[in-house]
Design a protein around this motif. Structure first.
Motif: not given
Length: 254
Positions: A171, A173-175, A246, A248
């Protein structure tokens, strides 16, 4: 960890550490160059959950001192040594470093395995004011259409053995609950020219692959390996393998 599957998956990291060192892909130089543009100093970096040190070795080219930690001593034994790179066996959630120690903290291919409620306060403690935190991980790779199609059979066999924690990576690492001010980051991808041995070696480092073999035996993947070999052609041929990253990134307030 929230589930028994998570704990079993983490336990597989002690297996075949030599394969991690040989077959895990190298992260792109552009990622480190961009991170350097975001940091305000290059004195100290911490590569957390370093594994066999792929990211730590790259950081050591740019920082005066790099601390690299991992919970698995067997992984660290396979890591490349550098004069300014110091390895330590310890959990990500309990680092022994002093407050406000690091200009940069990195976590490569591992944040989804952490107890983040315990990790985030520690990361905030040891990161200097204005310091940068960056975590990244790769998604499912793609190659030629024939190889991609053959890999569907691998995926179908090992899919039940992926830990639910891996979903956080997929996902993006959006959450992940990062407590730092987000920094917009460009897109990066890993691009490798591999032969068949290299790709199979990489696949064999996956936690889901190891858990599948432990539970069902090597033979359950025989058909998938044959399909992949047929799609590949001559084993020594190099095919372009691409893994999207990905990423963040955040900054600790001054």
């Amino acid at each position: 960890m929230s589930t028994i599957m998570d704990s079993k998956a983490i336990a597989t990291f002690e297996l075949y550490s030599d394969r991690y060192a040989r077959f895990r892909p190298v992260y792109p130089d552009g990622l480190y160059q961009w991170l350097l543009t975001q940091t305000r100093g290059a004195q100290k970096a911490w590569d957390c959950a370093t594994g066999t040190g792929q990211a730590a070795v790259q950081l050591a080219r740019h920082f005066d001192r790099v601390e690299a930690s991992d919970i698995n001593a067997s992984q660290l034994m396979m890591a490349e040594l550098r004069a300014n790179l110091h390895y330590l066996t310890c959990p990500a959630e309990h680092p022994p470093y002093l407050d406000n120690s690091f200009d940069l903290i990195t976590v490569a291919q591992a944040l989804h395995w952490f107890d983040r409620e315990e990790f985030w306060p520690q990361a905030a403690r040891v990161l200097r004011p204005g310091g940068v935190f960056a975590a990244w991980g790769y998604d499912w790779f793609y190659a030629t259409a024939e190889i991609n199609d053959a890999m569907r059979f691998y995926s179908a066999v090992i899919e039940p053995f992926w830990s639910s924690s891996t979903q956080l990576l997929w996902d993006g690492y959006r959450d992940c609950g990062m407590p730092f001010a987000p920094i917009a980051a460009p897109s990066f991808e890993i691009v490798m020219d591999w032969n068949l041995e290299q790709l199979l070696g990489f696949i064999q480092t996956w936690s889901a692959h190891k858990m599948c073999v432990q539970s069902l035996g090597q033979h359950v993947l025989d058909d998938a390996r044959k399909r992949l070999a047929k799609a590949w052609g001559e084993p020594t041929i190099l095919h372009r393998i691409t893994l999207p990253l990905h990423l963040v990134v955040g900054r600790k307030p001054d």
